[in-house]
Scaffold this active site. Structure first.
Site, PDB file in Angstrom:
ATOM      1  N   LYS A  14       0.820  -1.220   0.000  1.00  0.00           N
ATOM      2  CA  LYS A  14       0.000   0.000   0.000  1.00  0.00           C
ATOM      3  C   LYS A  14       0.852   1.267   0.000  1.00  0.00           C
ATOM      4  O   LYS A  14       0.616   2.186  -0.772  1.00  0.00           O
ATOM      5  CB  LYS A  14      -0.936   0.029   1.230  1.00  0.00           C
ATOM      6  CG  LYS A  14      -1.900  -1.154   1.292  1.00  0.00           C
ATOM      7  CD  LYS A  14      -2.862  -1.036   2.477  1.00  0.00           C
ATOM      8  CE  LYS A  14      -2.200  -1.154   3.834  1.00  0.00           C
ATOM      9  NZ  LYS A  14      -1.766  -2.495   4.204  1.00  0.00           N
ATOM     10  N   ARG A  89      -9.610   0.462   9.057  1.00  0.00           N
ATOM     11  CA  ARG A  89      -9.174  -0.904   9.340  1.00  0.00           C
ATOM     12  C   ARG A  89     -10.205  -1.681  10.143  1.00  0.00           C
ATOM     13  O   ARG A  89      -9.957  -2.837  10.484  1.00  0.00           O
ATOM     14  CB  ARG A  89      -7.881  -0.844  10.154  1.00  0.00           C
ATOM     15  CG  ARG A  89      -6.619  -1.257   9.409  1.00  0.00           C
ATOM     16  CD  ARG A  89      -5.453  -1.080  10.371  1.00  0.00           C
ATOM     17  NE  ARG A  89      -4.284  -1.819   9.994  1.00  0.00           N
ATOM     18  CZ  ARG A  89      -3.266  -1.313   9.300  1.00  0.00           C
ATOM     19  NH1 ARG A  89      -3.316  -0.083   8.865  1.00  0.00           N
ATOM     20  NH2 ARG A  89      -2.215  -2.053   9.049  1.00  0.00           N
ATOM     21  N   ARG A 128      11.448  -6.352   4.644  1.00  0.00           N
ATOM     22  CA  ARG A 128      11.350  -4.925   4.971  1.00  0.00           C
ATOM     23  C   ARG A 128      11.926  -4.664   6.365  1.00  0.00           C
ATOM     24  O   ARG A 128      12.579  -3.656   6.592  1.00  0.00           O
ATOM     25  CB  ARG A 128       9.876  -4.494   4.908  1.00  0.00           C
ATOM     26  CG  ARG A 128       9.662  -3.017   5.166  1.00  0.00           C
ATOM     27  CD  ARG A 128       8.261  -2.576   4.829  1.00  0.00           C
ATOM     28  NE  ARG A 128       7.301  -2.916   5.856  1.00  0.00           N
ATOM     29  CZ  ARG A 128       5.986  -2.691   5.763  1.00  0.00           C
ATOM     30  NH1 ARG A 128       5.481  -2.166   4.673  1.00  0.00           N
ATOM     31  NH2 ARG A 128       5.182  -3.009   6.743  1.00  0.00           N
ATOM     32  N   ARG A 134      11.692  -1.099  11.497  1.00  0.00           N
ATOM     33  CA  ARG A 134      10.383  -1.255  12.160  1.00  0.00           C
ATOM     34  C   ARG A 134      10.362  -2.533  12.991  1.00  0.00           C
ATOM     35  O   ARG A 134      10.455  -3.630  12.447  1.00  0.00           O
ATOM     36  CB  ARG A 134       9.270  -1.304  11.099  1.00  0.00           C
ATOM     37  CG  ARG A 134       8.778   0.058  10.693  1.00  0.00           C
ATOM     38  CD  ARG A 134       7.696  -0.038   9.652  1.00  0.00           C
ATOM     39  NE  ARG A 134       6.499  -0.755  10.105  1.00  0.00           N
ATOM     40  CZ  ARG A 134       5.360  -0.785   9.420  1.00  0.00           C
ATOM     41  NH1 ARG A 134       5.269  -0.149   8.275  1.00  0.00           N
ATOM     42  NH2 ARG A 134       4.330  -1.452   9.885  1.00  0.00           N
ATOM     43  N   ARG A 146      -0.410  -9.594  13.295  1.00  0.00           N
ATOM     44  CA  ARG A 146      -0.964  -8.534  12.434  1.00  0.00           C
ATOM     45  C   ARG A 146      -1.835  -9.135  11.327  1.00  0.00           C
ATOM     46  O   ARG A 146      -2.883  -8.591  10.991  1.00  0.00           O
ATOM     47  CB  ARG A 146       0.165  -7.691  11.836  1.00  0.00           C
ATOM     48  CG  ARG A 146       0.704  -6.679  12.846  1.00  0.00           C
ATOM     49  CD  ARG A 146       2.101  -6.250  12.508  1.00  0.00           C
ATOM     50  NE  ARG A 146       2.211  -5.529  11.254  1.00  0.00           N
ATOM     51  CZ  ARG A 146       3.332  -5.438  10.555  1.00  0.00           C
ATOM     52  NH1 ARG A 146       4.435  -6.022  10.991  1.00  0.00           N
ATOM     53  NH2 ARG A 146       3.359  -4.759   9.441  1.00  0.00           N
TER      54      ARG A 146
END
Ligand code: ADP
Length: 194
Positions: A14, A89, A128, A134, A146
């Site tokens: 996204k 969400r 990532r 992160r 998640r």
């Protein structure tokens, strides 16, 4: 206005696609994840609260998230449109956004949902995590939470937009440009009928 909900599970791409879309269509990019991370970095009260949820891979409570998002929309008075990335969400968030946009005389034009299978998501997120720093991308148990939260609380948001004939599924596997072209094709088709 052209108001897009960019949807999909964590790791669907996204953020990457939003950056390209805002450049092409002159839209304002509102990523709730990015706003939370900026608050965490700035050690604001909101950041401290958000961190306690984000670090576990859970959602930040609706009330807090909705208030924050609405304040961000209010800041962009001259926007020709928005890309909502990571919001809504939950169904209550979708309902709140709908009421809020209506009060501004506008609405969501289309939801673009990036479709990527779960195995590929975990692979992308771990990759990532290696260079993004992160924490929520570095731990496989947080990643799987998640994805579980997405399946249990977020996936239903697609039904909310489908009921309004605004849901468009896009294959999220391929090169960045291939996926971008798929998104643009849907937006351009949609713009004609706006
Ligand atoms: P990703 O889509 O890769 O999981 P985001 O950057 O969109 O990452 O979000 C990171 C985290 O921020 C989420 O796991 C969640 O804890 C929190 N968050 C982001 N958007 C929302 C939202 N709309 N409602 C509740 N929590 C959110």
């Amino acid at each position: 206005m052209l108001n897009i909900v960019l949807f999909g599970p964590p790791g669907a791409g996204k953020g990457t696609q939003a950056e390209k879309l805002i450049a092409k269509y002159n839209l304002v990019h509102l990523s709730t994840g990015d706003i939370f991370r900026a608050n965490i970095k700035g050690e604001t009260e909101l950041g401290v609260l958000a961190k306690s949820y984000i670090d576990k891979g859970n959602l930040v409570p609706d009330e807090v998230t909705i208030k924050m998002l609405e304040a961000e929309v209010e800041k962009s008075t001259n926007a020709v449109g928005f890309i909502f990335d990571g919001f809504p969400r939950t169904t209550p968030q979708a309902e709140a956004l709908s009421t809020f946009l209506e009060s501004k005389g506008t609405s969501i034009s289309v939801m673009l949902a990036l479709d990527v299978e779960e195995q590929e998501l975990v692979k992308r997120l771990l990759l990532r995590g290696k260079d993004s720093g992160r924490a929520d991308d570095q731990d496989e148990s947080i990643i799987s939470n998640r994805i579980k939260v997405y399946n249990e609380q977020t996936a239903v948001v697609a039904d909310f937009y489908d009921a309004q004939n605004k849901f468009q599924k896009i294959d999220g596997v391929g090169s960045i440009d291939e996926i971008f072209n798929r998104l643009c094709a849907v937006i351009d088709k949609h713009k004609v009928s706006l």
